[in-house]
Design a protein around this motif. Structure first.
Motif, short mmCIF file in Angstrom:
data_model
loop_
_atom_site.label_atom_id
_atom_site.label_comp_id
_atom_site.label_asym_id
_atom_site.label_seq_id
_atom_site.Cartn_x
_atom_site.Cartn_y
_atom_site.Cartn_z
N ILE A 44 -6.45 -2.96 2.44
CA ILE A 44 -5.93 -1.68 2.88
C ILE A 44 -6.28 -0.68 1.80
O ILE A 44 -5.92 -0.85 0.63
CB ILE A 44 -4.41 -1.72 3.10
N ASP A 45 -7.00 0.36 2.15
CA ASP A 45 -7.47 1.33 1.17
C ASP A 45 -6.36 2.24 0.68
O ASP A 45 -5.42 2.57 1.42
CB ASP A 45 -8.58 2.21 1.77
N SER A 46 -6.49 2.65 -0.55
CA SER A 46 -5.59 3.66 -1.10
C SER A 46 -5.81 4.97 -0.36
O SER A 46 -6.93 5.33 -0.02
CB SER A 46 -5.89 3.85 -2.59
N PRO A 47 -4.74 5.74 -0.12
CA PRO A 47 -4.90 7.04 0.53
C PRO A 47 -5.43 8.11 -0.43
O PRO A 47 -5.76 9.22 -0.01
CB PRO A 47 -3.47 7.37 0.97
N GLN A 48 -5.52 7.77 -1.71
CA GLN A 48 -5.94 8.75 -2.71
C GLN A 48 -7.46 8.87 -2.73
O GLN A 48 -8.18 7.90 -2.48
CB GLN A 48 -5.39 8.36 -4.08
N PRO A 49 -7.97 10.06 -3.03
CA PRO A 49 -9.43 10.28 -2.98
C PRO A 49 -10.20 9.45 -3.98
O PRO A 49 -11.33 9.02 -3.70
CB PRO A 49 -9.57 11.78 -3.26
N VAL A 50 -9.64 9.20 -5.16
CA VAL A 50 -10.28 8.33 -6.15
C VAL A 50 -9.62 6.96 -6.05
O VAL A 50 -8.41 6.83 -6.26
CB VAL A 50 -10.11 8.89 -7.58
N ARG A 51 -10.39 5.93 -5.71
CA ARG A 51 -9.80 4.63 -5.46
C ARG A 51 -10.83 3.53 -5.71
O ARG A 51 -12.02 3.80 -5.85
CB ARG A 51 -9.32 4.54 -4.01
N ALA A 63 0.82 -1.20 0.00
CA ALA A 63 0.00 0.00 0.00
C ALA A 63 0.86 1.26 0.00
O ALA A 63 0.55 2.25 -0.68
CB ALA A 63 -0.94 -0.01 1.20
N GLU A 64 1.95 1.21 0.76
CA GLU A 64 2.87 2.36 0.79
C GLU A 64 3.59 2.53 -0.54
O GLU A 64 3.79 3.65 -1.02
CB GLU A 64 3.88 2.18 1.92
N GLU A 65 3.98 1.41 -1.15
CA GLU A 65 4.71 1.45 -2.42
C GLU A 65 3.83 1.96 -3.56
O GLU A 65 4.26 2.81 -4.35
CB GLU A 65 5.21 0.05 -2.80
N THR A 66 2.63 1.41 -3.67
CA THR A 66 1.80 1.68 -4.84
C THR A 66 0.79 2.80 -4.64
O THR A 66 0.32 3.38 -5.60
CB THR A 66 1.02 0.41 -5.22
N ARG A 67 0.45 3.08 -3.39
CA ARG A 67 -0.59 4.06 -3.05
C ARG A 67 -1.94 3.67 -3.68
O ARG A 67 -2.78 4.52 -3.96
CB ARG A 67 -0.18 5.47 -3.47
N GLU A 68 -2.12 2.37 -3.90
CA GLU A 68 -3.39 1.85 -4.40
C GLU A 68 -3.99 0.89 -3.37
O GLU A 68 -3.32 0.51 -2.40
CB GLU A 68 -3.19 1.12 -5.74
#
Length: 249
Positions: free
Chosen positions: A114-121, A91-96
């Motif tokens: 584990i959810d992506s930290p990005q608003p669109v996911r 999750a940390e590597e890909t941010r997905e």
């Protein structure tokens, strides 16, 4: 609620607590049931392979079938515990979004994410399901699945998006490619704008017991990046598999 089924479960629990086997009269008194009812329940357990009658003691004992089922469940929990640190790293590597799935019939069941930290996911829920042939984790497991599982999937092929696999021959060809490459991709077959990549996780016997994958918006994960992430999934799932006791021969 099925009262007979509940009585059967209570009977199983009572027998599991008795190391010396159980008699009909003893179980009837303990569970406040009549003897004929207990006898019928015991015969059903014997028929299904959960119990047997010891001819020397004339008492009923549980077989190893219940232990086998419990062990399978425990193995799934082990997969989750061993996978979680790697999921956090991915999750940390890909941010997905990172998913851990198991195969349940013709569907995948999401057991951790584990959810992506990005608003669109990609949006999924733990405990949620999806058609196995439509998502990367599902295809990563189907590639090594038994024919009876593939038969169940064959009967459920239908379009969810324009890219869904609807012909069994096409699915078989894709599964062959997955076995060659070692990872699977989803190019919008379940949700039009959601794609992903995944690879299988094996237990100590070499059996595929789960799959780990990432997913996200198609505009953020083009084909080249999906392939790259697929290779990364192989590296990670091989490490998890080794922690579960798997050793490639």
């Amino acid at each position: 609620m099925d009262k007979t089924f509940i009585k059967g479960l209570v009977l199983l629990e009572a027998m599991a607590r008795n190391d010396k086997g159980s008699g009909v009269s003893e179980l009837a008194a303990q569970l406040l049931l009549n003897k004929s009812n207990v006898h019928r329940l015991l015969q059903a357990l014997v028929h299904q392979g959960f119990a047997r009658k010891n001819t020397d003691t004339n008492r009923y004992e549980l077989t190893m079938k219940l232990w086998e089922l419990g062990s399978r469940t425990a193995n799934k929990l082990d997969v989750r515990l061993e996978s979680l640190p790697f999921m956090k790293q991915l999750a940390e590597e890909t941010r997905e979004t990172v998913h851990l799935s198991i195969l349940d019939g013709a569907e995948v069941l999401y057991v951790e994410k584990i959810d992506s930290p990005q608003p669109v996911r990609a949006y999924t829920t733990v405990g949620g399901r999806a058609p196995a042939q439509c998502v990367a984790t599902g295809k990563a497991m189907l590639a090594w699945a038994d024919e009876d599982v593939l038969g169940a999937v064959k009967n459920r092929l239908k379009p969810h998006t324009e890219k869904s696999i609807v012909r069994f021959g096409d699915l078989r060809k894709q599964l062959e490619d997955i076995r060659t490459k070692g990872f699977a991709v989803n190019t919008g077959e379940w949700r039009e704008q959601v794609v992903g990549a995944a690879a299988p996780i094996r237990d100590a016997s070499g059996k595929v017991v789960a799959a780990l994958g990432i997913s996200g918006p198609a505009d953020r994960l083009p084909k080249e990046l999906l392939e790259k992430n697929g290779e990364r999934m192989i590296e990670v799932t091989e490490m998890i598999s080794r922690r579960l006791g798997y050793s490639r021969m």
